[in-house]
Motif scaffolding. Structure first.
Motif, PDB file in Angstrom:
ATOM      1  N   ALA A  91       1.112   4.222  -2.876  1.00 54.91           N
ATOM      2  CA  ALA A  91       1.040   5.652  -2.571  1.00 54.91           C
ATOM      3  C   ALA A  91       2.193   6.410  -3.209  1.00 54.91           C
ATOM      4  O   ALA A  91       2.018   7.517  -3.735  1.00 54.91           O
ATOM      5  N   LEU A 130       3.745   7.569   4.482  1.00 48.87           N
ATOM      6  CA  LEU A 130       3.258   7.028   3.213  1.00 48.87           C
ATOM      7  C   LEU A 130       1.896   6.359   3.383  1.00 48.87           C
ATOM      8  O   LEU A 130       1.034   6.444   2.497  1.00 48.87           O
ATOM      9  N   LEU A 188      -0.582   9.041   3.412  1.00 46.49           N
ATOM     10  CA  LEU A 188      -0.788   9.484   2.035  1.00 46.49           C
ATOM     11  C   LEU A 188      -1.742   8.539   1.311  1.00 46.49           C
ATOM     12  O   LEU A 188      -2.639   8.981   0.575  1.00 46.49           O
ATOM     13  N   ALA A 189      -1.578   7.235   1.528  1.00 47.31           N
ATOM     14  CA  ALA A 189      -2.472   6.248   0.920  1.00 47.31           C
ATOM     15  C   ALA A 189      -3.900   6.427   1.424  1.00 47.31           C
ATOM     16  O   ALA A 189      -4.862   6.326   0.652  1.00 47.31           O
ATOM     17  N   ASP A 230      -5.436   9.403  -0.265  1.00 51.08           N
ATOM     18  CA  ASP A 230      -5.795   9.065  -1.644  1.00 51.08           C
ATOM     19  C   ASP A 230      -7.157   8.379  -1.697  1.00 51.08           C
ATOM     20  O   ASP A 230      -7.983   8.658  -2.565  1.00 51.08           O
ATOM     21  N   GLU A 231      -7.371   7.473  -0.767  1.00 50.23           N
ATOM     22  CA  GLU A 231      -8.637   6.732  -0.749  1.00 50.23           C
ATOM     23  C   GLU A 231      -9.780   7.610  -0.277  1.00 50.23           C
ATOM     24  O   GLU A 231     -10.871   7.605  -0.854  1.00 50.23           O
ATOM     25  N   ARG A 244       1.466   6.670  -7.005  1.00 50.49           N
ATOM     26  CA  ARG A 244       0.414   7.634  -7.330  1.00 50.49           C
ATOM     27  C   ARG A 244       0.878   9.072  -7.133  1.00 50.49           C
ATOM     28  O   ARG A 244       0.507   9.962  -7.915  1.00 50.49           O
ATOM     29  N   GLU A 245       1.679   9.307  -6.125  1.00 53.21           N
ATOM     30  CA  GLU A 245       2.203  10.654  -5.917  1.00 53.21           C
ATOM     31  C   GLU A 245       3.155  11.035  -7.061  1.00 53.21           C
ATOM     32  O   GLU A 245       3.145  12.186  -7.531  1.00 53.21           O
ATOM     33  N   ARG A 274       0.836  -1.209   0.000  1.00 53.18           N
ATOM     34  CA  ARG A 274       0.000   0.000   0.000  1.00 53.18           C
ATOM     35  C   ARG A 274       0.867   1.254   0.000  1.00 53.18           C
ATOM     36  O   ARG A 274       0.553   2.243  -0.680  1.00 53.18           O
ATOM     37  N   ALA A 275       1.967   1.220   0.743  1.00 55.90           N
ATOM     38  CA  ALA A 275       2.894   2.357   0.757  1.00 55.90           C
ATOM     39  C   ALA A 275       3.525   2.542  -0.615  1.00 55.90           C
ATOM     40  O   ALA A 275       3.710   3.679  -1.087  1.00 55.90           O
ATOM     41  N   TYR A 305       4.400  -1.619  -8.292  1.00 61.29           N
ATOM     42  CA  TYR A 305       4.037  -1.773  -6.886  1.00 61.29           C
ATOM     43  C   TYR A 305       3.895  -3.231  -6.481  1.00 61.29           C
ATOM     44  O   TYR A 305       4.061  -3.593  -5.308  1.00 61.29           O
TER      45      TYR A 305
END
Length: 338
Positions: A196, A295, A298-299, A302-303, A199-200, A192-193, A226
């Motif tokens: 993130a 991170l 951040l994830a 995003d969600e 996506r960043e 998941r990190a 990923y």
């Protein structure tokens, strides 16, 4: 093929059979040359593999023959090479070797191993990765220079998060950046990190970076793979030899070297000279362990704010919670039209 010889690595004697067998026909490099290379970078590759369950990519007949991945420890494993039990996504388990000294690398090289694929865990805690591995994979129409541009933005992002990464060539066209982390998170959390991060980077470098799992959607961009952080997915270790005609190796780099680095310059012959001059420039990696809280936050943002949740796993994995459908977009569109 020549009589077997004995090599000394770290005070231990290891037998090398058929030392004259050709492994790289274009350059004429032999099994002996491979073993001498691993001896020359022994401290570096041992650091990269130490106590990590490791899959061996074996080329018994050289790079032009068939190869296979050996995950389970061979039956003739010496008692001085430890193993660890690891669990695959299928639920099956196996014991993999965990090199702790240069002699283990030479022993594996005698089996035809050129590329070592260590898990991002140590044998004491196989359920909790201690490395976040970011794979920058050039897609058709892009090259190493494009990956370097993305790596610089990644460097900035890591700095902002209070993280530090150690870059290396993949041995092919790509770049790997490893971030040592505290072994407190699970495989899904580390993945998941990584998502993130990808996506960043997509937001910061539109049109140049992608996290699209399906190749038809990636375009001429750098793919942040990923899924290399999923359980049982591994990345070639630093100093591994890659199975290409010119015998390249995965070369540790400093951030300052990236713009001038040419992957083809790091090979079976040149790396020992570099190692003799500079040593293992990633030697201090194990002195650090960072947190993933930033991170993962951040994830979560995003969600929460953008509706960006899970991404597809590889096809051989069981269905994971929250994962979208694993249907290639063009096929899904075709079925919908039908």
């Amino acid at each position: 093929m020549g009589d077997a010889v004995e090599l000394t690595a770290g005070g231990r004697t290891v037998r090398l059979s058929s030392p004259d067998k050709i492994y790289f026909p274009e350059r004429g490099y032999t099994k002996w040359d491979v073993a001498q290379y691993f001896l020359a970078v022994g401290d570096g590759i041992t650091r990269a593999l130490r106590d990590r369950p490791t899959t061996l990519q074996r080329f018994i007949e050289g790079i032009e023959g068939e190869f296979f991945y050996q995950k389970r420890a061979p039956k003739n494993l010496p008692d001085w090479i430890p193993t660890a039990r690891i669990a695959f996504p299928s639920g099956r388990e196996a014991h993999e070797i965990c090199p702790t000294e240069p002699a283990a690398v030479i022993w594996a090289a005698n089996l035809g191993c050129l590329t070592f694929h260590p898990w991002p865990v140590r044998r004491e805690r196989t359920e909790h990765p201690d490395e976040l591995r970011i794979d920058l994979d050039p897609q058709p129409g892009t090259d190493f220079a494009d990956a370097v541009r993305v790596a610089h933005e990644l460097h900035t992002l890591l700095d902002e998060q209070g993280l530090r990464g150690w870059p290396k060539t993949s041995g092919g066209r790509g770049l790997h950046v490893f971030v040592p982390i505290e072994p407190r998170w699970t495989f899904p959390q580390v993945r998941r990190a990584a998502i993130a991060v990808g996506r960043e980077l997509e937001r910061r470098m539109p049109g140049r970076v992608t996290t699209a799992w399906w190749k038809e959607e990636r375009g001429e961009r750098i793919f942040v793979d990923y899924n290399q952080t999923a359980r049982d997915r591994t990345i070639a270790s630093a100093y591994s030899v890659r199975p290409y005609p010119h015998a390249p190796v995965s070369a540790p780099l400093t951030w300052d070297e990236l713009d001038e680095a040419v992957p083809q310059d790091f090979d079976l012959v040149t790396m020992p000279t570099r190692f003799a001059e500079l040593g293992d420039i990633h030697a201090d990696m194990d002195d650090h362990a960072f947190g993933l809280e930033g991170l993962l936050e951040l994830a979560a943002r995003d969600e929460r704010d953008h509706g960006l949740g899970e991404l597809p796993y590889p096809p051989d994995y069981p269905k994971m919670p929250g994962e979208p459908k694993r249907v290639q977009p063009s096929r899904a569109k075709h079925k919908k039209e039908e």
